[in-house]
Each structure stands twice: as structure tokens, then as C-alpha cells.
Design a protein around this motif. Structure first.
Motif: not given
Length: 262
Positions: A185-188, A198-201
């Protein structure tokens, strides 16, 4: 005997439930029957559109360099554009989406691609100062791709002299995520004309390569959260957990005998 068995069972559960596994650490794993081949060709993202606070390098060239010297900073060179000198000689997009270009004045570039800005500058130069016979040539580049990392990767601001950078390259350049970082769950935090989102990858899943956030953009903030086991103080390996449990058991036993003798 039953109590002893239960105690040993609980210790093993704690040991192995809190250890880091390959699923926590390995990037781009093939899951749910989906392989890298199934993803097919990973297409390049759409051309980047300039945002507020971006820095541009713009140079004007012609057969007669004296004709265009007023548009280029004194002493500017191609290599100089890729160094700290660009901070003083480059063109920063202000809060209104404008740059201040020599002689031409303010030009709005917000939301334009690099190719569109190039065409816009050339058109204005030909309209106001030059004829077609001058054969001017304009080059426009982003002054590197700047991004910020924070959390379980270390804090820092990084700049890569590339037009396109994927998140794996960006993390590697920053020193990679620590073993206690949550790769799932990396936050960009990305900048848009109207603000930030905020996006998640999930970088442990190969499908991340198809994510619209797989390629980073200038001024992105990459936030890596700690795994829950770190917040609980659990170890990363079975041996570390065993050492923690042994210390805890020793403390409990010592406390028991001390209080018993009082």
C-alpha cells in the motif's frame, strides 16, 4: 502436559505469524493466475502536462546565434541546464501557470505538454520578432523529474534527469524500501491543477505495472507506511521474535518469583 503443549503452540503461532515472508518483500509477484505475459505490452503513459512549480529549460537556437542571445541566459550551456544553475536560469511555472520568458513576457503553460509549449514559443517568436528565414529552433525540457520520498524509505527530495520514471526506478534511486515498509500500500500524493490527491498502489502485485500511477510525475510525494508488525514491535525474523519472547518469558518468571518471596 496439555498446558505445556498449548504454551508451545502459542509461541510458534506468534513466531511465524509475525515474521516477514516473500509476499511482504518481493516486488511484482504473479498472483491469481495472472502472469507478466498475460499483462501484454506495458504502454508508455500519455505525455505529461505541465503543472504549477514545474521547472522548464527553454533554449532558442538559430543559424545566427547572436539573433537569439537575448532569449538565452548568459553563459548557459546544455550541461549547465542539467545542474543547479538551472534553478537560477530555468523557468518556474508560477501559481497562475505562467512563466516569464525574456522579451515575450508572461506565457501561460499550465496543462500544456512539452511539445505544445515548444510550438507555442516558436509561434510567438515568429509572430513578434523573427521571420521564417531566421530558421529558429526551440528546445523545451523538464528540468529533471523531481519527487519526494518519506516514511520507510527515508526522507529526501530526489531529481532524476529523465522525462519518464516508473515507481520502481524512483524507489531504487532513493535507496529502496526497508524490510519493515509496507509494499502492498504505497501512497502517492500527486499534484493536479485543482489541488492534490492521494493514490494507492500495491507493488507486490505484477498488475501494478498496469496502474495509472506506475509512472511517477514531477513533484510526486511517495509515502511508505510501516508494516503493522513494526508498530507492534514484532521482529522481522523468527529468531528476532524468539529473542523477544524469551526476554518476555524471563521477565515474567523473574517477576513471579520475586513477588512470591515477598
Amino acid at each position: 502436559m496439555n498446558k505445556y503443549f498449548v504454551f508451545v503452540y502459542l509461541i510458534f503461532c506468534v513466531l511465524f505469524s509475525s515474521c516477514l515472508t516473500n509476499r511482504d518483500l518481493v516486488y511484482l509477484q504473479e498472483r491469481d493466475g495472472i502472469t507478466a505475459e498475460d499483462l501484454g505490452l506495458i504502454e508508455q503513459p500519455k505525455p505529461y502536462r505541465v503543472q504549477v512549480n514545474d521547472m522548464l529549460s527553454i533554449r532558442v537556437k538559430a543559424l545566427d546565434q547572436e539573433l537569439v542571445s537575448m532569449f538565452n541566459p548568459v553563459g548557459e550551456s546544455e550541461s549547465g541546464n542539467q545542474s543547479g544553475g538551472l534553478y537560477f536560469n530555468g523557468f518556474t511555472v508560477d501559481m497562475h501557470g505562467n512563466i516569464e520568458f525574456p522579451v515575450l513576457g508572461k506565457m501561460n503553460v499550465l496543462g500544456f505538454t512539452i511539445a505544445e509549449i515548444k510550438e507555442k514559443v516558436e509561434a510567438e517568436l515568429l509572430k513578434q520578432y523573427f521571420k521564417e528565414t531566421a530558421e529558429i529552433f526551440v528546445t523545451v525540457k523538464l528540468a529533471g523529474l523531481k519527487y519526494t520520498t518519506i516514511g520507510e524509505i527515508g526522507s529526501g527530495v530526489h531529481t532524476l534527469l529523465q522525462d519518464r520514471v516508473n515507481i520502481v526506478e524512483a524507489l531504487a534511486n532513493a535507496g529502496d524500501i526497508s524490510e519493515t515498509g509496507d509494499r502492498k500500500d504505497i501512497l502517492i500524493i500527486r499534484q493536479y491543477p485543482e489541488g492534490q490527491r492521494i493514490h494507492h498502489i500495491d507493488l507486490t502485485d505484477v498488475k501494478a505495472m498496469k496502474s495509472p500511477y506506475y509512472y511517477i510525475e514531477p513533484n510526486d510525494i511517495i509515502l511508505v507506511k510501516p508494516l503493522k508488525r513494526k508498530a507492534l514491535g514484532a521482529g522481522q525474523t523468527a529468531m528476532q521474535n524468539l529473542a523477544t519472547i524469551s526476554s518476555l518469558v524471563s521477565l515474567l518468571v523473574s517477576t513471579y518469583f520475586l513477588t512470591r518471596n515477598l
